[in-house]
Design an enzyme around this catalytic site. Sequence first.
Site, PDB file in Angstrom:
ATOM      1  CG  HIS A   1      -2.265   0.633   0.939  1.00  0.00           C
ATOM      2  ND1 HIS A   1      -2.500   1.436  -0.152  1.00  0.00           N
ATOM      3  CD2 HIS A   1      -3.443   0.582   1.618  1.00  0.00           C
ATOM      4  CE1 HIS A   1      -3.760   1.858  -0.138  1.00  0.00           C
ATOM      5  NE2 HIS A   1      -4.348   1.353   0.928  1.00  0.00           N
TER       6      HIS A   1
ATOM      7  CG  ASP B   1      -2.825   4.913  -4.653  1.00  0.00           C
ATOM      8  OD1 ASP B   1      -2.169   4.937  -3.588  1.00  0.00           O
ATOM      9  OD2 ASP B   1      -2.727   5.790  -5.533  1.00  0.00           O
TER      10      ASP B   1
END
Length: 440
Positions: free
Chosen positions: A412, A416
């Site tokens: 992450h 995204d």
Amino acid sequence: MGEHIIKLPDVGEGVAEAELVEWHVKVGDLVREDTVLAAVMTDKATVEIPSPVDGEILWLGAEIGDTVAIGSPIVRLKVAGEGNVKPESSPPAETINAEPPAKLATPKPEAAPPSPKASPKADEAKAKPAPSPASPKATGRLSVSGAPRAEGEKPLASPAIRLRAREAGIDLRQVASSGPAGRISHEDIDAFLARGPQVAKISGLARNDSVEDVKVIGLRRKIAEKMTIAKSRIPHITYVEEIDVTALEDLRAALNKEKRADRPKLTLLPFLMRAMVKAIADQPNLNALFDDEAGIIHQHGGVHIGIAAQTPSGLVVPVVKHAEARDIWDCGAEVHRLAEAAKSGTATRDELSGSTITITSLGAMGGVATTPVINHPEVAIIGVNKMMVRPVWDGTQFMPRKMMNLSSSFDHRVIDGWDAAVFVQRIKTLLETPALIFVD
């Protein structure tokens, strides 16, 4: 007769040390030239160490799990001729758990001569050593824990004794010792086997207070280190989506039915690999390695897909290089070849490294959903869950469909959630309409 010391050889370019993962010999064994003495591991490659000479094993220089520097003595042999060391030289002081040769064994002290004033009964009593308080024979029973030694006290034994106990399924903590400093001998093992089970049963059930200490070594330690790095450095996001693979399974069955001799039997993996290649063409940032210390993302043009595979030694990841240049049958053949090499332990270091994105699958045991751990320093991993026939509403009725979930994790920090979802949805579209996989 002479003595010969074998040192840990250079096992790879740039390698300064290796972990000892297995002994193939024990003290007292007679070996011939090229007999495999031990196995060491560096990275994920296991290297066997052969003997360069014939001889008898006098001592072993390390325990399983120890890290040994290149050039360190690991084995000492008695050989015909002069050998490569002087006879009077002794083993290195750091030798661990080495069993000395029989000729160097410490002689037992002789009993002192009886006193003239002592009675015959007193002489007999002196000739018999008093039983140790820790001995089961002295107390007539085992301790509360069922062991002949204090709780937490580790048994002392040579590698040869430990090997014999392991092969016989004996817990050395249950064996009373009679050797110097509490060391367990072969006679102690014989006595333990002759006594048989020592813990009484109550109503057919027996209490088990044993605790087995399993040292984390070899491949298992490498896996532990890599998983720790992955989970401590990478903030994972996991995205789960269900895929209708009914059409794909029909196509796969048809292709396998007409399989040619030069083509392998197709599993689901080659189709998934080709779908990933197409999805990566639209999102190349998913096919990357993240150097978080330098703050650089290495985005690769070649798609090198790691296939997480379970082996008798643990989890390894053989890599299908340049999947973008392979058709579906070539992908299938390479997956099969690498899987066999991994299971047999013959996979090379090059075949077990260099992946840019990974697939993990537990086959029929894949569960409904999983949270796969990213293969650091990659940024994505695709997890395949088990396939199940489930009723699916088609707008007018429920129809039986072959459904399978994909559980995929992403780094992450650089991927995204939206990009992760787009990637998985693209793979879903390709697998649910498999003809698109073959369209350039």
